[in-house]
Scaffold this motif. Structure first.
Motif, mmCIF file in Angstrom:
data_model
loop_
_atom_site.group_PDB
_atom_site.id
_atom_site.type_symbol
_atom_site.label_atom_id
_atom_site.label_comp_id
_atom_site.label_asym_id
_atom_site.label_seq_id
_atom_site.Cartn_x
_atom_site.Cartn_y
_atom_site.Cartn_z
ATOM 1 N N ASP A 1 0.820 -1.206 0.000
ATOM 2 C CA ASP A 1 0.000 0.000 0.000
ATOM 3 C C ASP A 1 0.859 1.262 0.000
ATOM 4 O O ASP A 1 0.450 2.295 -0.540
ATOM 5 C CB ASP A 1 -0.941 0.013 1.204
ATOM 6 N N ILE B 1 1.605 1.898 -3.629
ATOM 7 C CA ILE B 1 0.436 2.480 -4.294
ATOM 8 C C ILE B 1 0.231 3.926 -3.854
ATOM 9 O O ILE B 1 -0.120 4.797 -4.669
ATOM 10 C CB ILE B 1 -0.807 1.620 -4.020
ATOM 11 N N GLU B 2 0.466 4.210 -2.587
ATOM 12 C CA GLU B 2 0.333 5.584 -2.102
ATOM 13 C C GLU B 2 1.301 6.520 -2.818
ATOM 14 O O GLU B 2 0.942 7.657 -3.170
ATOM 15 C CB GLU B 2 0.574 5.641 -0.591
ATOM 16 N N ARG C 1 -3.196 -6.685 -5.179
ATOM 17 C CA ARG C 1 -3.675 -5.465 -4.530
ATOM 18 C C ARG C 1 -4.170 -4.450 -5.562
ATOM 19 O O ARG C 1 -5.177 -3.763 -5.331
ATOM 20 C CB ARG C 1 -2.548 -4.855 -3.684
ATOM 21 N N LEU C 2 -3.504 -4.381 -6.713
ATOM 22 C CA LEU C 2 -3.973 -3.493 -7.772
ATOM 23 C C LEU C 2 -5.361 -3.906 -8.248
ATOM 24 O O LEU C 2 -6.261 -3.065 -8.409
ATOM 25 C CB LEU C 2 -2.989 -3.511 -8.945
ATOM 26 N N GLU D 1 -7.568 -5.596 -6.589
ATOM 27 C CA GLU D 1 -8.513 -5.355 -5.494
ATOM 28 C C GLU D 1 -8.977 -3.895 -5.475
ATOM 29 O O GLU D 1 -10.130 -3.600 -5.136
ATOM 30 C CB GLU D 1 -7.838 -5.707 -4.166
ATOM 31 N N LEU D 2 -8.087 -3.001 -5.850
ATOM 32 C CA LEU D 2 -8.407 -1.570 -5.848
ATOM 33 C C LEU D 2 -8.990 -1.099 -7.177
ATOM 34 O O LEU D 2 -9.293 0.092 -7.335
ATOM 35 C CB LEU D 2 -7.153 -0.768 -5.514
ATOM 36 N N TYR E 1 -7.600 -1.528 -10.412
ATOM 37 C CA TYR E 1 -6.659 -1.134 -11.463
ATOM 38 C C TYR E 1 -6.253 -2.356 -12.291
ATOM 39 O O TYR E 1 -6.024 -3.433 -11.744
ATOM 40 C CB TYR E 1 -5.414 -0.491 -10.866
ATOM 41 N N LEU F 1 -2.933 2.530 -13.063
ATOM 42 C CA LEU F 1 -2.950 3.381 -11.874
ATOM 43 C C LEU F 1 -2.299 4.729 -12.185
ATOM 44 O O LEU F 1 -2.853 5.793 -11.862
ATOM 45 C CB LEU F 1 -2.215 2.681 -10.724
#
Length: 313
Positions: free
Chosen positions: A253, A256-257, A289-290, A292-293, A295, A301
């Protein structure tokens, strides 16, 4: 490696956006670097190289402190001739296809030009990172990164001799980092790396002495991430060249942040003290994780962040 993670930057085709911060893996020859195949990295950033060998600062040069790491290494390295003729030859023999970024340091503009010219002429690096932001060197280093005019002059001089793209590493220890970012872009920088360590001091109350042999030094670790994210966000809104972001990255994360703040790739440093395989682990976790969000890829992203900012304007 998952194609979801592929990244294209000036001079660099990366299988994933992750690379160790300069110094973390030496010249690919540290114990940490030998724990896995470096082909799992997006790229390898070398330890900063100067024209001649440097012993560095007094020991201890590194100290683990609450919530981070203090360091005052002082650019210890064998000099550019040894790097080109020995270190890089060995690295390239083992990893011929690994994207490599050479880190350039010095005490004068002439020093930077000398190292940049020799590293790029060796045809063993795909890009250069100008370390104008090191808080651990008494001469040169951070002095070049605190004045926009000087930073621009240095960038321009290196661009005249470099045959590979040039990224400039910015210091957080300034009043206006945006002014410096704009200055190096105007001088021809192909990209920016940011941020270097935060200048600090930690004193052991038992010994009543600083934990570093040189006294003050650079502080890194999870605690500086909000500073890094804020500065990446500011700079990314002010320039249109790529940003390789770093500062407190420890989790997927966090990666990604950094992208949400405007990064184009990410370096990881102090987290290696907790997990020597942090980059392979992050690369393995990032695709899920991408998704899941919402992307499709790391590039998706990046493009969504850019589009969102364009629409906001």
């Amino acid at each position: 490696m998952d194609k979801m993670l592929a990244v294209e930057l000036p001079g660099l085709t990366l299988k994933n956006p992750l690379m160790p911060a300069s110094g973390t893996f030496g010249f690919g020859d540290t114990k940490t670097a030998q724990k896995f195949s470096l082909n799992e990295l997006g790229a390898l950033v070398l330890k900063t190289t100067t024209p001649t060998a440097r012993v560095g600062n007094p020991q201890p040069q590194i100290a683990l402190v609450p919530a981070g790491v203090m360091n005052s290494v002082g650019l210890t390295n064998p000099g550019v001739a040894a790097v080109v003729n020995d270190k890089l030859v060995k690295l390239r023999h083992q990893y011929p296809d690994l994207p490599v970024i050479g880190s350039v340091g010095g005490a004068s503009i002439a020093d930077y030009v000398t190292v940049a010219k020799q590293l790029s002429a060796s045809h063993q690096v795909q890009a250069l990172e100008l370390n104008i932001s090191c808080p651990n060197v008494h001469e040169g280093g951070m002095a070049f990164g605190t004045d926009p005019v000087v930073a621009a002059e240095l960038t321009h001089a290196v661009k005249q001799v470099a045959t590979v793209p040039v990224y400039v590493k910015l210091s957080p220890n300034v009043t206006d980092i945006v002014a410096i970012a704009r200055a190096v872009q105007a001088a021809g920088a192909d990209g920016i790396s940011m941020i270097n360590t935060v200048f600090g001091l930690h004193i052991d109350v038992n010994t009543k002495q600083p934990v570093l042999g040189a006294g003050a030094g650079g502080y890194s670790g999870a605690a500086i991430k909000p500073i890094a994210v804020r500065m990446v966000d500011q700079v990314s809104r002010a320039v249109d060249i790529p940003i390789i972001a770093m500062g407190g990255v420890e989790t997927v994360d966090d990666v990604i942040e950094m992208y949400l703040a405007g990064a184009d790739a990410v370096q990881v440093g102090s987290a290696h003290f907790k997990d020597a395989l942090i980059i392979p682990h992050l690369a393995a976790q990032l695709p899920a994780r991408l998704r899941e969000l919402g992307y499709d890829s790391i590039e998706d992203l990046r493009q969504q962040v850019k589009a969102g900012r364009a629409n906001a304007n």
